[in-house]
Design an enzyme around this catalytic site. Sequence first.
Site, PDB file in Angstrom:
ATOM      1  N   ASP A  46      29.435  30.713  53.329  1.00 38.70           N
ATOM      2  CA  ASP A  46      28.387  30.433  54.321  1.00 38.70           C
ATOM      3  C   ASP A  46      27.033  30.453  53.807  1.00 38.70           C
ATOM      4  O   ASP A  46      26.073  29.938  54.377  1.00 38.70           O
ATOM      5  CB  ASP A  46      28.871  31.378  55.516  1.00 38.70           C
ATOM      6  CG  ASP A  46      29.763  30.862  56.527  1.00 38.70           C
ATOM      7  OD1 ASP A  46      30.390  29.528  55.989  1.00 38.70           O
ATOM      8  OD2 ASP A  46      30.523  31.466  57.463  1.00 38.70           O
ATOM      9  N   THR A  90      35.876  35.140  51.561  1.00 39.04           N
ATOM     10  CA  THR A  90      37.157  34.588  51.813  1.00 39.04           C
ATOM     11  C   THR A  90      37.933  34.826  50.293  1.00 39.04           C
ATOM     12  O   THR A  90      39.206  35.292  50.563  1.00 39.04           O
ATOM     13  CB  THR A  90      37.611  33.255  52.211  1.00 39.04           C
ATOM     14  OG1 THR A  90      36.513  33.050  53.298  1.00 39.04           O
ATOM     15  CG2 THR A  90      38.515  32.777  52.176  1.00 39.04           C
ATOM     16  N   GLN A 109      14.736  17.054  56.844  1.00 37.82           N
ATOM     17  CA  GLN A 109      16.017  17.371  57.327  1.00 37.82           C
ATOM     18  C   GLN A 109      17.155  16.794  56.767  1.00 37.82           C
ATOM     19  O   GLN A 109      18.566  16.923  57.038  1.00 37.82           O
ATOM     20  CB  GLN A 109      16.077  16.961  58.737  1.00 37.82           C
ATOM     21  CG  GLN A 109      15.078  17.651  59.711  1.00 37.82           C
ATOM     22  CD  GLN A 109      14.945  17.357  61.120  1.00 37.82           C
ATOM     23  OE1 GLN A 109      16.043  16.560  61.682  1.00 37.82           O
ATOM     24  NE2 GLN A 109      13.993  17.679  61.767  1.00 37.82           N
ATOM     25  N   SER A 166      29.671  36.921  54.470  1.00 44.18           N
ATOM     26  CA  SER A 166      28.457  36.452  53.720  1.00 44.18           C
ATOM     27  C   SER A 166      27.412  36.104  55.067  1.00 44.18           C
ATOM     28  O   SER A 166      26.376  36.039  54.663  1.00 44.18           O
ATOM     29  CB  SER A 166      28.605  35.260  52.999  1.00 44.18           C
ATOM     30  OG  SER A 166      28.999  34.229  53.712  1.00 44.18           O
TER      31      SER A 166
END
Length: 356
Positions: free
Chosen positions: A95, A18, A284, A63
């Site tokens: 990303d 971006t 996680q 990306s």
Amino acid sequence: MTTTADAPRILLIYTGGTIGMTEDHATGTLVPFDFSHLMENVPKIGRLGYRLDHVELDPPIDSSNMNPALWAKVCHMVADVYDSYDGFVILHGTDTMAYTASALSFMLGALAKPVVLTGSQLPIGEIREDGTENLITALQVAAARDPRDGGPMVREVVISFGRDILRGNRATKASSTNFGAFKTFNYPPLGRSDLHIDFNRDRLWRPAGDTPLNPCFAMDDAVTELVVYPGISERVLRGTLSIDGVKAFVLRTYGAGNAPTEDWFVDALADAVKAGKVVVNVTQCPAGGVEEKRYATGDALARAGVVSGYDMTGEAALTKLMHLFGRGLSPEQVASYMQVSMRGELTAPLSRAQAR
């Protein structure tokens, strides 16, 4: 500002993202613009007085299309001219920036110079954009010197984004909209950009001795992730673990390294390890890490041969496995090195000598 012969020489590497986009007014979509357009939109760069060169991926990419082959190209862009520059700034989409930062930290090895990744949430040229400040700060981070020895302040791969300067292989993208998009939940920021750029010197990575750069460009992509979730079945688990050609798995478990307690779950993992697969346990949770002995389930995984990833991010664990197998190491060697902090990517009780 006129540059001088002793001004920092920095290579700016544009991969896409971006920060280097502009709006196609005909379609309303964002498309890459060329590097000269970027420089025209940030005239303040010239006031830094740095000697600045640039190279680009050809063509620049979104990306989300980043992959190990392109990591090797970016790694070459740094390593092939390493002795000619004081620092490197890589413009990258957000990303997969944390994956690239982690991968480069392992591929480039014992850095003695800064490699700074940055990008933006909004394109340079927009009314409310973050790219200008991010780019200028990244250049200043790449040029910063340590007053204690006169060498570079940063000697590792970092992400400079928003106000934060972060260890690259500790970072993860925490927000798709926040200007402070990246966090290192298990490691303090290396610095902050406010009125001044203040570095947390005690947290900066320092290589042992004057080790020359010894890059490894090969990355073995025969690794994948296996996420534990309520309802995972033996059929799914064994089917995933038996995927042809996959050498290693990043096992994303609950909390401090927990997983189902059924015998079939532990037995399936033990069978995979016996078959020569490497299984690395990471949490996680965005913060914290695996504590094998805290709960019986984590201890059972350890007895099955699952390797603790301690407090590594999933991005670091995955790219580290790619790197280690890319070096041609055996599964046993890879399993040992996954428990060792090679580039500051984890906090572990083992030293490198003890893990061998």
